[in-house]
Design a protein around this motif. Sequence first.
Motif, PDB file in Angstrom:
ATOM      1  N   SER A 136      -6.883   3.166  -7.635  1.00  0.00           N
ATOM      2  CA  SER A 136      -7.025   4.199  -8.546  1.00  0.00           C
ATOM      3  C   SER A 136      -8.669   4.061  -9.431  1.00  0.00           C
ATOM      4  O   SER A 136      -9.319   5.298  -9.097  1.00  0.00           O
ATOM      5  CB  SER A 136      -6.404   4.676 -10.442  1.00  0.00           C
ATOM      6  N   SER A 137      -9.349   3.293  -9.319  1.00  0.00           N
ATOM      7  CA  SER A 137     -10.923   3.334  -9.762  1.00  0.00           C
ATOM      8  C   SER A 137     -11.973   3.428  -8.337  1.00  0.00           C
ATOM      9  O   SER A 137     -12.797   3.355  -8.334  1.00  0.00           O
ATOM     10  CB  SER A 137     -11.678   2.087 -10.587  1.00  0.00           C
ATOM     11  N   THR A 138     -11.247   3.240  -7.482  1.00  0.00           N
ATOM     12  CA  THR A 138     -12.288   2.951  -6.172  1.00  0.00           C
ATOM     13  C   THR A 138     -12.351   5.264  -5.206  1.00  0.00           C
ATOM     14  O   THR A 138     -11.173   5.526  -5.756  1.00  0.00           O
ATOM     15  CB  THR A 138     -11.473   2.362  -5.186  1.00  0.00           C
ATOM     16  N   GLU A 139     -13.266   5.652  -5.034  1.00  0.00           N
ATOM     17  CA  GLU A 139     -12.849   6.541  -4.223  1.00  0.00           C
ATOM     18  C   GLU A 139     -11.976   7.053  -3.479  1.00  0.00           C
ATOM     19  O   GLU A 139     -12.306   5.944  -2.273  1.00  0.00           O
ATOM     20  CB  GLU A 139     -14.481   6.781  -4.723  1.00  0.00           C
ATOM     21  N   TYR A 140     -11.741   7.860  -3.537  1.00  0.00           N
ATOM     22  CA  TYR A 140     -10.327   7.641  -2.993  1.00  0.00           C
ATOM     23  C   TYR A 140     -11.081   8.995  -1.147  1.00  0.00           C
ATOM     24  O   TYR A 140     -11.979   9.614  -0.377  1.00  0.00           O
ATOM     25  CB  TYR A 140      -9.258   9.647  -2.699  1.00  0.00           C
ATOM     26  N   GLY A 141     -10.601   7.997   0.236  1.00  0.00           N
ATOM     27  CA  GLY A 141     -11.083   8.759   1.214  1.00  0.00           C
ATOM     28  C   GLY A 141     -12.303   7.458   2.064  1.00  0.00           C
ATOM     29  O   GLY A 141     -12.665   7.312   2.601  1.00  0.00           O
ATOM     30  N   THR A 142     -12.328   6.656   0.707  1.00  0.00           N
ATOM     31  CA  THR A 142     -14.144   5.464   1.302  1.00  0.00           C
ATOM     32  C   THR A 142     -12.701   4.691   2.059  1.00  0.00           C
ATOM     33  O   THR A 142     -11.467   4.149   2.048  1.00  0.00           O
ATOM     34  CB  THR A 142     -14.458   5.092   0.311  1.00  0.00           C
ATOM     35  N   ALA A 143     -13.355   3.730   2.481  1.00  0.00           N
ATOM     36  CA  ALA A 143     -13.144   2.174   3.479  1.00  0.00           C
ATOM     37  C   ALA A 143     -12.937   1.310   2.747  1.00  0.00           C
ATOM     38  O   ALA A 143     -11.862   0.785   2.636  1.00  0.00           O
ATOM     39  CB  ALA A 143     -14.352   1.580   4.474  1.00  0.00           C
ATOM     40  N   ALA A 144     -13.750   1.199   1.449  1.00  0.00           N
ATOM     41  CA  ALA A 144     -12.909   0.201   0.564  1.00  0.00           C
ATOM     42  C   ALA A 144     -12.040   0.468  -0.763  1.00  0.00           C
ATOM     43  O   ALA A 144     -10.717  -0.153  -0.185  1.00  0.00           O
ATOM     44  CB  ALA A 144     -14.283   0.256  -1.422  1.00  0.00           C
ATOM     45  N   TYR A 145     -11.645   2.431  -0.288  1.00  0.00           N
ATOM     46  CA  TYR A 145     -10.356   2.927  -1.192  1.00  0.00           C
ATOM     47  C   TYR A 145      -9.100   2.381   0.197  1.00  0.00           C
ATOM     48  O   TYR A 145      -7.959   1.517  -0.002  1.00  0.00           O
ATOM     49  CB  TYR A 145     -10.175   3.607  -1.120  1.00  0.00           C
ATOM     50  N   THR A 146      -9.246   2.837   1.680  1.00  0.00           N
ATOM     51  CA  THR A 146      -8.033   2.048   2.510  1.00  0.00           C
ATOM     52  C   THR A 146      -7.851   0.077   2.714  1.00  0.00           C
ATOM     53  O   THR A 146      -6.873   0.148   2.217  1.00  0.00           O
ATOM     54  CB  THR A 146      -8.532   2.544   3.668  1.00  0.00           C
ATOM     55  N   GLN A 147      -8.932  -0.514   1.991  1.00  0.00           N
ATOM     56  CA  GLN A 147      -8.762  -1.515   2.593  1.00  0.00           C
ATOM     57  C   GLN A 147      -7.964  -2.182   1.370  1.00  0.00           C
ATOM     58  O   GLN A 147      -7.070  -2.632   1.652  1.00  0.00           O
ATOM     59  CB  GLN A 147     -10.099  -2.146   2.370  1.00  0.00           C
ATOM     60  N   CYS A 148      -8.389  -1.209  -0.038  1.00  0.00           N
ATOM     61  CA  CYS A 148      -7.522  -1.205  -1.236  1.00  0.00           C
ATOM     62  C   CYS A 148      -6.130  -1.098  -0.836  1.00  0.00           C
ATOM     63  O   CYS A 148      -5.110  -2.279  -2.007  1.00  0.00           O
ATOM     64  CB  CYS A 148      -7.867  -0.971  -2.668  1.00  0.00           C
ATOM     65  N   MET A 149      -5.488  -0.140  -1.105  1.00  0.00           N
ATOM     66  CA  MET A 149      -4.621   0.013  -0.296  1.00  0.00           C
ATOM     67  C   MET A 149      -3.231  -0.874   0.862  1.00  0.00           C
ATOM     68  O   MET A 149      -2.715  -1.136   0.672  1.00  0.00           O
ATOM     69  CB  MET A 149      -4.422   1.355   0.328  1.00  0.00           C
ATOM     70  N   ASN A 150      -4.252  -0.858   1.197  1.00  0.00           N
ATOM     71  CA  ASN A 150      -3.917  -1.838   2.875  1.00  0.00           C
ATOM     72  C   ASN A 150      -3.353  -3.453   1.895  1.00  0.00           C
ATOM     73  O   ASN A 150      -2.630  -4.125   1.587  1.00  0.00           O
ATOM     74  CB  ASN A 150      -4.472  -2.632   3.665  1.00  0.00           C
ATOM     75  N   ASP A 151      -4.383  -4.121   1.111  1.00  0.00           N
ATOM     76  CA  ASP A 151      -4.516  -5.138   0.471  1.00  0.00           C
ATOM     77  C   ASP A 151      -3.316  -4.527  -0.776  1.00  0.00           C
ATOM     78  O   ASP A 151      -2.271  -5.731  -1.059  1.00  0.00           O
ATOM     79  CB  ASP A 151      -5.480  -5.866  -0.132  1.00  0.00           C
ATOM     80  N   ALA A 152      -2.942  -3.649  -1.492  1.00  0.00           N
ATOM     81  CA  ALA A 152      -1.493  -3.502  -2.234  1.00  0.00           C
ATOM     82  C   ALA A 152      -0.028  -3.692  -1.705  1.00  0.00           C
ATOM     83  O   ALA A 152       0.918  -4.015  -2.326  1.00  0.00           O
ATOM     84  CB  ALA A 152      -1.579  -2.304  -3.131  1.00  0.00           C
ATOM     85  N   THR A 153      -0.499  -3.361  -0.064  1.00  0.00           N
ATOM     86  CA  THR A 153       0.837  -3.062   0.451  1.00  0.00           C
ATOM     87  C   THR A 153       1.133  -4.495   0.993  1.00  0.00           C
ATOM     88  O   THR A 153       2.449  -4.414   1.336  1.00  0.00           O
ATOM     89  CB  THR A 153       0.556  -1.821   1.836  1.00  0.00           C
ATOM     90  N   ASP A 154       1.169  -4.803   1.437  1.00  0.00           N
ATOM     91  CA  ASP A 154       0.826  -6.538   2.088  1.00  0.00           C
ATOM     92  C   ASP A 154       1.257  -7.365   0.715  1.00  0.00           C
ATOM     93  O   ASP A 154       2.079  -8.142   0.508  1.00  0.00           O
ATOM     94  CB  ASP A 154      -0.418  -7.157   2.750  1.00  0.00           C
ATOM     95  N   ALA A 155       0.594  -7.158  -0.425  1.00  0.00           N
ATOM     96  CA  ALA A 155       1.174  -7.902  -1.512  1.00  0.00           C
ATOM     97  C   ALA A 155       2.613  -7.772  -1.963  1.00  0.00           C
ATOM     98  O   ALA A 155       3.622  -8.391  -2.955  1.00  0.00           O
ATOM     99  CB  ALA A 155       0.216  -7.403  -2.773  1.00  0.00           C
ATOM    100  N   SER A 156       3.247  -6.299  -1.397  1.00  0.00           N
ATOM    101  CA  SER A 156       3.865  -5.562  -2.555  1.00  0.00           C
ATOM    102  C   SER A 156       5.097  -6.158  -1.635  1.00  0.00           C
ATOM    103  O   SER A 156       6.725  -6.845  -1.877  1.00  0.00           O
ATOM    104  CB  SER A 156       4.328  -3.908  -1.923  1.00  0.00           C
ATOM    105  N   VAL A 157       5.142  -6.236  -0.074  1.00  0.00           N
ATOM    106  CA  VAL A 157       5.726  -6.620   1.060  1.00  0.00           C
ATOM    107  C   VAL A 157       6.341  -7.884   0.509  1.00  0.00           C
ATOM    108  O   VAL A 157       7.544  -8.442   0.835  1.00  0.00           O
ATOM    109  CB  VAL A 157       5.304  -6.453   2.579  1.00  0.00           C
ATOM    110  N   GLY A 158       4.776  -8.728   0.445  1.00  0.00           N
ATOM    111  CA  GLY A 158       5.206 -10.883   0.199  1.00  0.00           C
ATOM    112  C   GLY A 158       6.301 -10.664  -1.575  1.00  0.00           C
ATOM    113  O   GLY A 158       6.750 -10.913  -1.549  1.00  0.00           O
ATOM    114  N   ILE A 159       6.229  -9.971  -1.687  1.00  0.00           N
ATOM    115  CA  ILE A 159       6.981  -9.758  -3.018  1.00  0.00           C
ATOM    116  C   ILE A 159       8.210  -9.120  -2.882  1.00  0.00           C
ATOM    117  O   ILE A 159       9.604 -10.027  -3.599  1.00  0.00           O
ATOM    118  CB  ILE A 159       6.492  -8.815  -4.877  1.00  0.00           C
ATOM    119  N   LEU A 160       8.753  -8.111  -1.772  1.00  0.00           N
ATOM    120  CA  LEU A 160      10.034  -8.101  -1.467  1.00  0.00           C
ATOM    121  C   LEU A 160      10.753  -9.246  -0.854  1.00  0.00           C
ATOM    122  O   LEU A 160      11.653  -9.714  -1.187  1.00  0.00           O
ATOM    123  CB  LEU A 160       9.873  -7.379  -1.252  1.00  0.00           C
ATOM    124  N   ALA A 161       9.954 -10.192   0.179  1.00  0.00           N
ATOM    125  CA  ALA A 161      10.035 -11.158   0.880  1.00  0.00           C
ATOM    126  C   ALA A 161      10.626 -11.928  -0.268  1.00  0.00           C
ATOM    127  O   ALA A 161      11.473 -13.032   0.210  1.00  0.00           O
ATOM    128  CB  ALA A 161       8.907 -11.332   1.726  1.00  0.00           C
TER     129      ALA A 161
END
Length: 256
Positions: A131-156
Amino acid sequence: MSFGDPNPNPNNPYGQQPNQPPQGQPGYGYPQQAPQGVPPQGQPGYGYPQQPGQPGQPGYDYPPQQPGGTLQANNGYINVAGLGTVELATMGRRLGARALDGVAYGILYVIFSAIGVASLVGASKSIDDCSSTEYGTAAYTQCMNDATDASVGILAGFFGFIAVFALIALLYEWLMVSIWGATLGKMVLNVKVVKESTGRAPGLGAGFIRWIIPMVGSLFCGLGTLLVYLSPFFDNSGKLQGWHDRAGSTIVIKTK
């Protein structure tokens, strides 16, 4: 020869007709003949098969035998091939063994739950707050990808934990009963599962059938499993066989 002489043959000193044995007793040289195939009455015949309804004791060639799985006067004992007469395990002893196995399951569940929870907490902390990362930037996209991977790891990890626990439960109940005829709880209370026809441990096939039936019952909110474990109370054969026992052709006996 004079009149009135009872011995018409002077060369026969016994005064009897030749070739005639004395009446009322067996003659010497003239063995008595018994009806063919009929032994003497009142005693077992040696080599003579006993006829139905014949008086006397049974012949030694035909000892009485009891088939395996025969109840002994409904007094809790049963004749099992390879074991002889053994005592059936009471339902109190069987349910007590099941309770001890439940304690063993509970300990394993607590251990694996602690490991799973710790791993999930660690994984959740690794998820960055985007949320602290500016939306639409490359940093925001990378942050969301990392969060998705971590969530998948938790479910697995969560489903992996369930699979590992189910595998342990399978190996514990299925393999121990199949190979040794008893789990830890059954060993403590001297309870053993055997094949009714052989008196040996059930083996992998019958052991799996015996295990899978209560597991299928657990799909119905656990009610089916409870009914399976209580089903020996409804067995009118006197062998205390549950539905899983009948499916696997097993009985539960007391070892000491």
